[in-house]
Design a protein around this motif. Structure first.
Motif, PDB file in Angstrom:
ATOM      1  N   ALA A 230      31.210  40.342  34.719  1.00 57.18           N
ATOM      2  CA  ALA A 230      31.140  39.313  34.374  1.00 57.18           C
ATOM      3  C   ALA A 230      32.285  39.058  33.072  1.00 57.18           C
ATOM      4  O   ALA A 230      32.796  39.885  32.444  1.00 57.18           O
ATOM      5  CB  ALA A 230      29.813  38.527  34.084  1.00 57.18           C
ATOM      6  N   ALA A 231      32.713  37.833  32.692  1.00 57.57           N
ATOM      7  CA  ALA A 231      33.674  37.665  31.643  1.00 57.57           C
ATOM      8  C   ALA A 231      32.762  38.126  30.311  1.00 57.57           C
ATOM      9  O   ALA A 231      31.591  37.959  30.459  1.00 57.57           O
ATOM     10  CB  ALA A 231      33.718  35.879  31.604  1.00 57.57           C
ATOM     11  N   PRO A 232      33.588  38.924  29.538  1.00 50.12           N
ATOM     12  CA  PRO A 232      35.225  39.021  29.342  1.00 50.12           C
ATOM     13  C   PRO A 232      35.682  39.888  30.486  1.00 50.12           C
ATOM     14  O   PRO A 232      36.649  40.592  30.239  1.00 50.12           O
ATOM     15  CB  PRO A 232      35.524  39.174  28.173  1.00 50.12           C
ATOM     16  CG  PRO A 232      34.097  40.114  27.569  1.00 50.12           C
ATOM     17  CD  PRO A 232      32.983  39.480  28.366  1.00 50.12           C
ATOM     18  N   TYR A 233      35.062  40.620  31.311  1.00 50.61           N
ATOM     19  CA  TYR A 233      35.615  41.338  32.348  1.00 50.61           C
ATOM     20  C   TYR A 233      35.956  42.699  31.862  1.00 50.61           C
ATOM     21  O   TYR A 233      37.228  43.177  32.032  1.00 50.61           O
ATOM     22  CB  TYR A 233      36.635  40.816  33.144  1.00 50.61           C
ATOM     23  CG  TYR A 233      36.376  39.503  33.843  1.00 50.61           C
ATOM     24  CD1 TYR A 233      35.623  39.363  35.065  1.00 50.61           C
ATOM     25  CD2 TYR A 233      36.851  38.355  33.220  1.00 50.61           C
ATOM     26  CE1 TYR A 233      35.353  38.056  35.546  1.00 50.61           C
ATOM     27  CE2 TYR A 233      36.608  37.147  33.928  1.00 50.61           C
ATOM     28  CZ  TYR A 233      35.872  36.959  35.001  1.00 50.61           C
ATOM     29  OH  TYR A 233      35.534  35.825  35.763  1.00 50.61           O
ATOM     30  N   PRO A 234      35.034  43.674  31.327  1.00 51.55           N
ATOM     31  CA  PRO A 234      35.438  44.885  31.247  1.00 51.55           C
ATOM     32  C   PRO A 234      36.023  45.775  32.403  1.00 51.55           C
ATOM     33  O   PRO A 234      36.852  46.543  32.271  1.00 51.55           O
ATOM     34  CB  PRO A 234      34.120  45.654  30.379  1.00 51.55           C
ATOM     35  CG  PRO A 234      33.262  44.488  30.153  1.00 51.55           C
ATOM     36  CD  PRO A 234      33.713  43.360  30.893  1.00 51.55           C
ATOM     37  N   LEU A 235      35.250  45.528  33.317  1.00 47.43           N
ATOM     38  CA  LEU A 235      35.528  46.066  34.690  1.00 47.43           C
ATOM     39  C   LEU A 235      35.746  45.150  35.792  1.00 47.43           C
ATOM     40  O   LEU A 235      35.410  43.944  35.674  1.00 47.43           O
ATOM     41  CB  LEU A 235      34.246  46.854  35.140  1.00 47.43           C
ATOM     42  CG  LEU A 235      33.875  48.230  34.367  1.00 47.43           C
ATOM     43  CD1 LEU A 235      32.599  48.837  34.754  1.00 47.43           C
ATOM     44  CD2 LEU A 235      35.067  49.267  34.088  1.00 47.43           C
ATOM     45  N   ARG A 236      36.672  45.523  36.855  1.00 49.34           N
ATOM     46  CA  ARG A 236      36.853  44.724  37.963  1.00 49.34           C
ATOM     47  C   ARG A 236      36.683  45.491  39.416  1.00 49.34           C
ATOM     48  O   ARG A 236      36.892  46.542  39.266  1.00 49.34           O
ATOM     49  CB  ARG A 236      38.414  44.254  38.056  1.00 49.34           C
ATOM     50  CG  ARG A 236      38.832  43.494  36.755  1.00 49.34           C
ATOM     51  CD  ARG A 236      38.335  42.074  36.872  1.00 49.34           C
ATOM     52  NE  ARG A 236      38.853  41.135  35.654  1.00 49.34           N
ATOM     53  CZ  ARG A 236      39.245  40.107  35.961  1.00 49.34           C
ATOM     54  NH1 ARG A 236      39.127  39.325  37.031  1.00 49.34           N
ATOM     55  NH2 ARG A 236      39.925  39.342  34.832  1.00 49.34           N
TER      56      ARG A 236
ATOM     57  N   LEU B  85      37.107  50.215  41.842  1.00 52.76           N
ATOM     58  CA  LEU B  85      36.738  49.889  40.639  1.00 52.76           C
ATOM     59  C   LEU B  85      37.759  50.041  39.679  1.00 52.76           C
ATOM     60  O   LEU B  85      38.380  51.224  39.284  1.00 52.76           O
ATOM     61  CB  LEU B  85      35.287  50.753  40.119  1.00 52.76           C
ATOM     62  CG  LEU B  85      34.538  50.223  38.829  1.00 52.76           C
ATOM     63  CD1 LEU B  85      34.135  48.903  39.172  1.00 52.76           C
ATOM     64  CD2 LEU B  85      33.532  51.065  38.557  1.00 52.76           C
ATOM     65  N   TYR B  86      38.198  49.111  38.686  1.00 56.29           N
ATOM     66  CA  TYR B  86      39.291  49.097  37.828  1.00 56.29           C
ATOM     67  C   TYR B  86      38.586  48.775  36.368  1.00 56.29           C
ATOM     68  O   TYR B  86      37.624  47.865  36.142  1.00 56.29           O
ATOM     69  CB  TYR B  86      40.214  48.047  37.922  1.00 56.29           C
ATOM     70  CG  TYR B  86      41.076  48.113  39.119  1.00 56.29           C
ATOM     71  CD1 TYR B  86      42.127  48.301  39.254  1.00 56.29           C
ATOM     72  CD2 TYR B  86      40.427  47.688  40.428  1.00 56.29           C
ATOM     73  CE1 TYR B  86      43.055  48.456  40.654  1.00 56.29           C
ATOM     74  CE2 TYR B  86      41.234  47.632  41.523  1.00 56.29           C
ATOM     75  CZ  TYR B  86      42.432  48.083  41.496  1.00 56.29           C
ATOM     76  OH  TYR B  86      43.077  48.176  42.914  1.00 56.29           O
ATOM     77  N   PHE B  87      39.320  49.284  35.288  1.00 53.41           N
ATOM     78  CA  PHE B  87      39.238  48.914  34.069  1.00 53.41           C
ATOM     79  C   PHE B  87      40.233  47.325  34.149  1.00 53.41           C
ATOM     80  O   PHE B  87      41.334  47.274  34.931  1.00 53.41           O
ATOM     81  CB  PHE B  87      39.838  49.727  32.888  1.00 53.41           C
ATOM     82  CG  PHE B  87      38.968  50.858  32.437  1.00 53.41           C
ATOM     83  CD1 PHE B  87      37.715  50.651  32.323  1.00 53.41           C
ATOM     84  CD2 PHE B  87      39.344  52.059  32.736  1.00 53.41           C
ATOM     85  CE1 PHE B  87      36.849  51.600  31.613  1.00 53.41           C
ATOM     86  CE2 PHE B  87      38.627  53.018  32.298  1.00 53.41           C
ATOM     87  CZ  PHE B  87      37.435  52.997  31.856  1.00 53.41           C
ATOM     88  N   ASP B  88      39.889  46.471  33.268  1.00 56.34           N
ATOM     89  CA  ASP B  88      40.550  45.048  33.578  1.00 56.34           C
ATOM     90  C   ASP B  88      41.930  44.968  33.242  1.00 56.34           C
ATOM     91  O   ASP B  88      42.681  44.737  33.860  1.00 56.34           O
ATOM     92  CB  ASP B  88      39.861  44.160  32.352  1.00 56.34           C
ATOM     93  CG  ASP B  88      40.430  42.912  32.209  1.00 56.34           C
ATOM     94  OD1 ASP B  88      40.291  42.071  33.450  1.00 56.34           O
ATOM     95  OD2 ASP B  88      41.260  42.599  31.379  1.00 56.34           O
ATOM     96  N   ARG B  89      42.306  46.055  32.273  1.00 58.71           N
ATOM     97  CA  ARG B  89      43.893  45.982  31.967  1.00 58.71           C
ATOM     98  C   ARG B  89      44.452  46.476  33.304  1.00 58.71           C
ATOM     99  O   ARG B  89      45.669  45.859  33.342  1.00 58.71           O
ATOM    100  CB  ARG B  89      43.948  47.284  30.839  1.00 58.71           C
ATOM    101  CG  ARG B  89      45.532  47.407  30.718  1.00 58.71           C
ATOM    102  CD  ARG B  89      45.677  48.780  29.824  1.00 58.71           C
ATOM    103  NE  ARG B  89      47.016  49.120  29.838  1.00 58.71           N
ATOM    104  CZ  ARG B  89      47.442  50.342  29.334  1.00 58.71           C
ATOM    105  NH1 ARG B  89      46.637  51.099  28.422  1.00 58.71           N
ATOM    106  NH2 ARG B  89      48.594  50.864  29.500  1.00 58.71           N
TER     107      ARG B  89
ATOM    108  N   PRO C 216      33.967  36.770  40.456  1.00 60.11           N
ATOM    109  CA  PRO C 216      35.078  35.654  40.099  1.00 60.11           C
ATOM    110  C   PRO C 216      36.344  36.543  39.640  1.00 60.11           C
ATOM    111  O   PRO C 216      36.046  37.694  39.017  1.00 60.11           O
ATOM    112  CB  PRO C 216      34.721  34.643  39.168  1.00 60.11           C
ATOM    113  CG  PRO C 216      33.448  35.414  38.530  1.00 60.11           C
ATOM    114  CD  PRO C 216      32.751  36.544  39.757  1.00 60.11           C
ATOM    115  N   ARG C 217      37.234  36.137  40.129  1.00 62.41           N
ATOM    116  CA  ARG C 217      38.419  36.644  39.237  1.00 62.41           C
ATOM    117  C   ARG C 217      39.085  35.819  38.065  1.00 62.41           C
ATOM    118  O   ARG C 217      39.122  34.601  38.296  1.00 62.41           O
ATOM    119  CB  ARG C 217      39.862  36.811  40.224  1.00 62.41           C
ATOM    120  CG  ARG C 217      39.533  38.087  41.111  1.00 62.41           C
ATOM    121  CD  ARG C 217      40.806  38.079  42.188  1.00 62.41           C
ATOM    122  NE  ARG C 217      41.004  39.366  42.429  1.00 62.41           N
ATOM    123  CZ  ARG C 217      41.896  39.690  43.418  1.00 62.41           C
ATOM    124  NH1 ARG C 217      42.705  38.956  43.992  1.00 62.41           N
ATOM    125  NH2 ARG C 217      42.248  40.876  43.700  1.00 62.41           N
TER     126      ARG C 217
END
Length: 611
Positions: free
Chosen positions: A104-110, A116-120, A606-607
């Motif tokens: 969830a926001a602030p999205y540490p992971l996606r 599975l990603y780190f947000d960056r 959500p993205r």
């Protein structure tokens, strides 16, 4: 279960509990991965152990060069080390992640499908996809004079021997973005030089100004080789009129091209708000470009500028995270966004090295071993249990030639001797690593010269620059030699992309001895003779891409030190990295009007906006 028994082992997280402790003690994740997972889950009050494990495993994946963690494949990728561990069930794992505050926001992971990603890295991958889609969706560049283009192709690439280069240049002339691939000696530089001449001629016919050209590469050495090769093509093959149309140009590293910023190591002066002014940008050794650097480049290139990405997708990928060139070949081309510009026939190597490189590339282990054992003049296979004496007799003459030239104060001869031979290792440490062989060769020097080499900066010490130093003008990949001046003082002569530079040893940091170097660092360079030390059978770096990269560093002679088992293991392993870029690019075109700042739905949540 295999456990780590040494309580002082830096890989062991002593405070780890539960599933993180089990995976850490089995050697699947390191202490650093555990700390990342513990910090994230503590900050966001996430108590689910499977989520914590996913955090640790994605940290492990990025550390190994992947962009993301493929949850569906990680169990197979870990292999025997994970046999006795309790792995989460995939569907339950995905559900736990989808419900986690870490997504969830602030999205540490996606989470994207099972990736599975780190947000960056999610944001950078998204940006690269959208920038490439936008460039591919533009109307094709106009050809000012079709007849002149075809005539120019025949003039610059005459005869059947240039068929592949002619076709590749014609393809590139008709699109904004080109991925030009091929192994060493297939004529990539020839194609680039001819393409530049064609585009300059078309600009002249259209009454436009001379195109502003940027030649660039990830390292200083690769940039210098690119400029040298293009200039040689211009002088040897192109007419004086073609050369005049192009004007003057210089190759620079990607960092130099984009313009460094003192407040950031991942952002540059040129970006989406301050685009590069160039009309044509050629990037060599694109296999070495990380996802982060590709994102920074694409956001800085003007939409109406030509972008030519040149490289060999069969080589090792970037030291940093990503496998961008391979993703572009399998995504951008396979997805139908651009036409392929591939060169297949090698003209550079002697027959034996060329045959070996092709057999490695095409996964033909029996042919690889046959070439290695053919007792030819150019390829030698050293299968001795203790190869030290064979290596000493092969390496020492050039090492001593460097020292003799350095003692005489002759930097040209010293650097020429340095370029004659490279000893390549897979690892930095261990009995087959760079550190061990640098020390071994220094001991041989002492035995031959009776000089104990007490000082780090001894006469004849070859060095490799390992990080960019903008103040001095030396860059990662530059090489040099310590020279004794007539007054007895020592200077380090660096063969830089900006020309020959001379420094006092005390001014140089980020330097390492270059009697041996890693295969990864050898990308973008070549030597007359190359000796490759195959790592032990337990090495995870022993892959086909590693072997191919090492083999193709040799121009005239190649020596491979190993055994049949190590060669077969290398051929049977692929250096695969988990990314989502190729999957993104092969999906159907997204709805028109999508911009980098718009959100797109995600089946697991959500993205947010992409910066």
């Amino acid at each position: 279960m295999t456990t780590t028994g040494d309580e002082f082992d830096s890989a062991l997280a002593l405070a780890a509990t539960g599933i993180l402790r089990d995976f850490n003690q089995a050697g699947v994740i390191l202490a650093a991965d555990v700390h990342v997972a513990s910090r994230l889950t503590t900050m966001l009050n996430e108590a689910n152990e499977s989520v914590a494990l996913a955090c640790a495993l994605v940290a492990r994946a990025v550390r190994a060069g992947s962009i993301c963690l493929d949850l569906a494949e990680v169990r197979n990728e870990v292999g025997d080390d994970g046999d006795e561990l309790s792995w989460p069930v995939l569907d339950e794992w995905l559900a736990a992640l989808a419900a986690s505050p870490l997504l969830a926001a602030p999205y540490p992971l996606r989470l994207e499908d099972a990736r599975l990603y780190f947000d960056r890295y999610w944001r950078e991958e998204e940006q690269v996809e959208l920038d490439l889609r936008r460039r591919a969706a533009q109307p094709a560049p106009e050809v000012a004079d079709e007849a002149a283009l075809l005539a120019g192709l025949d003039r610059l690439f005459p005869g059947s021997s240039y068929d592949e280069q002619r076709t590749a240049a014609q393809t590139a002339a008709r699109q904004w973005t080109t991925v030009l691939t091929g192994g060493p000696g297939t004529g990539k530089t020839t194609t680039v030089a001819g393409l530049l001449a064609l585009l300059a001629e078309q600009a002249e016919i259209a009454g436009e100004r001379r195109p502003w050209i940027a030649l660039t590469a990830p390292t200083g050495k690769a940039a210098a080789r690119l400029e040298e090769a293009v200039r040689r093509e211009l002088s040897d093959r192109l007419s004086e009129q073609d050369t005049e149309r192009l004007g003057d140009f210089h190759a620079r590293t990607l960092h130099m091209l984009l313009g460094r910023r003192p407040d950031s190591s991942t952002r540059f002066r040129h970006d989406r708000e301050n685009r590069l002014p160039h009309d044509i940008i050629v990037v060599d050794e694109t296999s070495m470009v990380s996802l982060t650097m590709m994102a920074r480049l694409l956001e800085a290139v003007r939409p109406e500028a030509r972008l030519v990405l040149v490289g060999d997708p069969d080589q090792l990928a970037s030291i940093e995270a990503g496998a961008v060139l391979a993703d572009l070949v399998e995504g951008l081309v396979a997805g139908g966004h651009i036409k392929e510009a591939e060169l297949r026939t090698s003209h550079r190597f002697g027959s034996e090295i060329g045959e070996l490189a092709l057999a490695v590339r095409e996964d033909r282990p029996e042919d690889v071993l046959a070439v290695l054992r053919s007792s030819g003049e150019r390829v030698h296979f050293v299968e001795e249990d203790d190869p030290r004496e064979a290596l000493r007799s092969a390496l020492l003459p050039d090492v001593l030639a460097i020292r003799i030239a350095a003692e005489a104060g002759d930097p040209d001869a010293a650097l020429a001797a340095l370029d004659r031979h490279r000893l390549l290792c897979a690892h930095r440490e261990g009995p087959w690593g760079v550190d061990h062989w640098n020390r071994t060769i220094e001991r041989w020097i002492t035995e031959e010269t009776e000089d104990p080499l007490w000082d780090t900066w001894y006469v004849g010490r070859p060095v490799l620059v390992t990080a960019n130093d903008y103040a001095l003008g030396v860059y990662n990949g530059d090489v040099g030699v310590t020279i004794r001046r007539p007054d007895g003082s020592l200077r380090v002569c660096i063969d830089s992309s900006r020309g020959r530079l001379d420094f006092a040893p005390s001014r140089l940091g980020n330097i390492e001895t270059l009697h041996a170097m890693t295969i990864h660092k050898a990308q973008g360079s070549q030597a007359t003779e190359v000796t490759v030390l195959m790592p032990g059978e337990e090495s995870r770096l022993l892959t086909r891409e590693l072997f191919y990269t090492a083999v193709t560093r040799a121009q005239d002679r190649l020596r491979v030190v190993g055994n049949e088992t190590s060669v077969r293991l290398a051929m049977g392993r692929r250096a695969l990295r988990a990314t989502g870029l190729r999957q993104r690019l092969t999906l159907e075109q997204q709805p028109s009007g999508l911009t980098l700042r718009e959100a797109r739905p995600n089946r697991y949540g959500p993205r947010g906006p992409v910066e």
